[in-house]
Design an enzyme around this catalytic site. Structure first.
Site, PDB file in Angstrom:
ATOM      1  N   ASP A 195      -9.298  -3.372  -5.426  1.00 59.06           N
ATOM      2  CA  ASP A 195      -7.917  -3.488  -4.975  1.00 59.06           C
ATOM      3  C   ASP A 195      -7.229  -4.647  -5.698  1.00 59.06           C
ATOM      4  OD1 ASP A 195      -5.792  -2.701  -3.380  1.00 59.06           O
ATOM      5  OD2 ASP A 195      -7.054  -2.508  -1.601  1.00 59.06           O
ATOM      6  N   TRP A 261      -2.150   0.737  -6.953  1.00 57.11           N
ATOM      7  CA  TRP A 261      -1.090   1.522  -6.278  1.00 57.11           C
ATOM      8  C   TRP A 261       0.018   1.977  -7.227  1.00 57.11           C
ATOM      9  CZ3 TRP A 261      -0.768  -3.911  -5.469  1.00 57.11           C
ATOM     10  CH2 TRP A 261      -1.821  -4.439  -4.725  1.00 57.11           C
ATOM     11  N   GLY A 262      -0.376   2.443  -8.417  1.00 57.80           N
ATOM     12  CA  GLY A 262       0.628   2.949  -9.364  1.00 57.80           C
ATOM     13  C   GLY A 262       1.414   1.851 -10.052  1.00 57.80           C
ATOM     14  N   ASP A 282      -0.135   3.223  -0.386  1.00 54.63           N
ATOM     15  CA  ASP A 282      -1.089   3.885   0.517  1.00 54.63           C
ATOM     16  C   ASP A 282      -0.503   5.127   1.170  1.00 54.63           C
ATOM     17  OD1 ASP A 282      -2.521   1.694  -0.163  1.00 54.63           O
ATOM     18  OD2 ASP A 282      -2.921   1.032   1.889  1.00 54.63           O
TER      19      ASP A 282
HETATM   20  C1  GLA Z   1      -5.012  -1.408   0.177  1.00 49.09           C
HETATM   21  C2  GLA Z   1      -5.535  -0.115  -0.417  1.00 49.09           C
HETATM   22  C3  GLA Z   1      -6.066   0.784   0.679  1.00 49.09           C
HETATM   23  C4  GLA Z   1      -7.151   0.047   1.457  1.00 49.09           C
HETATM   24  C5  GLA Z   1      -6.615  -1.265   1.990  1.00 49.09           C
HETATM   25  C6  GLA Z   1      -7.702  -2.134   2.571  1.00 49.09           C
HETATM   26  O1  GLA Z   1      -3.878  -1.191   0.948  1.00 49.09           O
HETATM   27  O2  GLA Z   1      -4.537   0.539  -1.158  1.00 49.09           O
HETATM   28  O3  GLA Z   1      -6.557   1.983   0.135  1.00 49.09           O
HETATM   29  O4  GLA Z   1      -8.252  -0.168   0.618  1.00 49.09           O
HETATM   30  O5  GLA Z   1      -5.999  -2.027   0.966  1.00 49.09           O
HETATM   31  O6  GLA Z   1      -7.191  -3.320   3.090  1.00 49.09           O
END
Ligand code: GLA
Length: 637
Positions: A195, A261-262, A282
């Site tokens: 992440d 996330w893109g 997400d």
């Molecule tokens: C981010 C990621 C999620 C998840 C959370 C965990 O938001 O995009 O997929 O892994 O963190 O905190």
């Protein structure tokens, strides 16, 4: 004008006001043909990873019983047999980074098997070995920065890392090599999701940085302002991670899942760094949010292939708009993820899963579509705000087809032979993947009434328009866009914009994922019909000039296309030249071609060529991006 069209029009204006230099030749010249395949080839992801992840079911309240329960259910229900083998722990597993030796300790109150008696050492090895003994694989979660997402967003979680500021720095930053060694060599994990909150959400001004108190990290990813992202630094961090994984996994049996996330222009570099990369923020279990995630990959077929996949986030089947009472929506979500070659990671407490949901994850025909070895992501054969038709060319030459009704009223969707690149005069057979393989036959076209939010899915077989050959847009899995020509990353306005986290404070959910103007199959880079001069084309590759694509020639003998400046271009005064290389050697080039000129035919013999490279260069600098088209580009015997 609807909001999507308006956003597109506005961005056209802003794009047109920049000057786009042709990159200089030199060692870093991404346009130089080398005859190499440069897409990510490390790790174990020949087909999209499948399995289960704890996050959507449990957030940070994950524990060993829950994870092992999911693992056992995968085995008992036969899902593991179908390919769902990764069992991935997400955020929430850690206790602290131990001061004495900087090792990250497992929170053994929730993962008791990690306890090593009479010490404060911990190890996930027994846990991983149990999964392996069940025929499964094990995945873990960390962050590329010092701190994780839960530490910024799940402040009331009982499972946040504890201790001093330094002890709560459980992410990879500053510990990358040592952590990767522990997670893979010592503990034996097979999959790592990495992440990026640590490099996005720990600016000095954030309240959680003040209380409970974290070391500030000047953000490299700025969630709402992609223009200010420090893309090169983010890419370099993930590249270093990718190298460490390679070093500590001599058997190559690992998966790197990039989770930015893109953002940070990951579309451009993810395909040469990791096995998958998130394309959006997400997912949550709302129809509108699923649309947002889906749209973030729908126009990006050329960016994924065996080894490296677009990731629109995990499945949320079983919750909210996709729960047992909404099986139409749940089936749509699954069909779309299968068609776009998304990783299929179940996010549900499998210990009590009802048959109706198991039947969705367990749709063997759709799993086979997702796992087809050619790795061709579905391409949009028809697009509107209401209905999408997706077509995915399978390795045996048949086609996976999805008729997707995005809206709240039934639609009569007409599927034509042209959508399928099949001959209009010959019979086509459709096998229904949600209705016990029932068969429909048609010639020319067929109409289906598709209910609100329903997706019909089929395998189509018939007489191909190109017998013995393939259009390039039918084989995105054999193409790597090494440079798509985008020089100034701009947010993609085409996505359905859900109300993020259902919170309408602020002024809007603006486009934030860059990639607008990227390469597309059967569309221009700006999502218009391919057209050159007065002619429009149903098939081809739309891309910007100053670009290079690598194509696996796969024994085909001939490349043909009709090439020119697409009418979607943002500047009209600059000419372009199309160049075709085979294994690094120039085989053919076009004369300079300008806006408005008719498409020029190109035909190249490929005898013995392994890697074909398709390059387009501007003649001098252009005032703005020049959209070009490899119309009807095809390989034939
Ligand atoms: C981010 C990621 C999620 C998840 C959370 C965990 O938001 O995009 O997929 O892994 O963190 O905190």
């Amino acid at each position: 004008m609807n909001s999507r069209a308006l956003a597109i029009a506005l961005l056209m204006v802003s794009a047109a006001s920049r000057s786009v230099a042709a990159p200089a030749a030199g060692p870093a010249d991404t346009l130089a043909a080398t005859g190499q395949w440069t897409a990510h080839a490390r790790g174990h992801a020949a087909t999209p990873p499948m399995g289960w992840n704890s996050w959507n079911a449990f957030r940070t309240e994950v524990d060993e019983q829950k994870v092992m329960g999911a693992a056992q259910a995968l085995v008992d229900t036969g899902l593991a047999q179908l390919g769902y083998v990764y069992v991935n722990i997400d955020d929430g597993w850690w206790l602290r980074r131990r001061g004495s030796d900087q090792r990250v300790q497992v929170r053994t109150s929730i993962f008791p098997s990690a306890r090593i008696p009479n010490t404060d050492d911990t190890s996930f090895k027994p846990f991983v070995e149990r999964l392996h003994a069940m025929g499964l694989k094990a995945g873990l979660y960390t962050d590329i920065g010092r701190n994780a997402c839960s530490q910024a967003y799940d402040l009331h979680s009982p499972n946040l890392p504890e201790g001093t500021v330094a002890e709560r720095e459980v992410g990879l930053f500053g510990h990358l090599d040592a952590d990767i060694r522990v997670y893979f060599r010592d503990w034996g994990f097979d999959y790592l999701k990495v992440d990026a909150c640590g490099i996005a959400d720990y600016g000095a001004d954030r309240s959680h940085v003040k209380t409970p108190g974290y070391r500030a990290f000047e953000p490299l990813i700025i969630r709402s302002q992609p223009a200010r992202e420090r893309v090169e630094e983010v890419r370099a961090m993930y590249r270093e991670l990718s190298d460490a994984l390679h070093r500590h996994n001599p058997d190559n049996d690992y998966v790197l899942s990039i989770c930015t996330w893109g953002q940070a222009d990951v579309r451009a570099w993810g395909p040469s760094v990791g096995n998958s990369w998130r394309t959006s923020g997400d997912i949550y279990p709302r129809w509108s949010r699923m649309l947002h995630s889906f749209d973030s990959v729908a126009t990006r077929a050329l960016y994924a292939r065996p080894g490296t996949w677009n990731d629109p986030d995990m499945l949320f089947i079983g919750a909210g708009d996709f729960d047992e009472k909404h099986l139409t929506e749940a089936r749509s979500h699954f069909t779309l993820w299968a068609m776009v070659n998304a990783p299929l990671l179940i996010g549900y407490d499998l210990r009590g899963a009802p048959k109706s949901l198991l039947d969705i994850w367990g749709n063997a025909s759709l799993v086979a579509v997702n796992q087809d070895r050619a790795g061709n992501q579905a391409v949009l054969a028809y697009r509107s705000d209401d209905v999408d038709i997706l077509v995915k060319t399978l390795s045996d030459g048949t086609k996976g087809v999805a008729l997707f009704n995005r809206g709240l009223q039934a639609y009569d969707i007409v599927l034509t032979a042209e959508h399928l690149k099949l001959d209009r005069g010959s019979p086509v057979t459709l096998r229904d993947l949600w209705a016990n393989d029932s068969v429909t036959k048609f010639t020319g076209e067929v109409k289906f009434t598709v209910a609100a939010r329903e997706t019909r899915a089929f395998i189509a077989s018939g007489t191909r328009v190109l017998p013995g050959g393939l259009y390039l847009s039918e084989m995105p899995g054999a193409i790597h866009v090494a440079d798509d020509g985008v020089r100034q990353p701009e947010p993609d306005p085409e996505l359905h914009r859900s109300v993020s986290w259902e919170d309408s404070r602020g002024s809007g959910d603006w486009p934030v994922y860059t990639g607008w103007g990227g390469a597309q199959a059967d569309a221009s880079p700006y999502s218009t019909e391919l057209s050159v001069g007065a002619e429009s084309f149903r098939t081809g590759i739309g891309i910007l000039a100053n670009s290079r694509m690598e194509v696996r020639a796969q024994g085909f003998k001939r490349f043909t296309a009709r090439v020119g400046v697409d009418n979607a271009t943002r500047t009209r005064g600059t000419k372009v030249r199309f160049l075709v290389y085979g294994d690094g050697k120039l085989l053919k080039q076009s004369a300079p071609i300008g806006f408005g000129e008719a498409a020029a035919p190109m035909a190249v013999d490929l005898a013995g060529v392994g890697i074909l490279e398709l390059v387009v260069k501007t003649e001098g600098d252009a005032a703005a991006p020049v959209a070009v088209t490899w119309a009807e580009a095809a390989l034939s015997r």
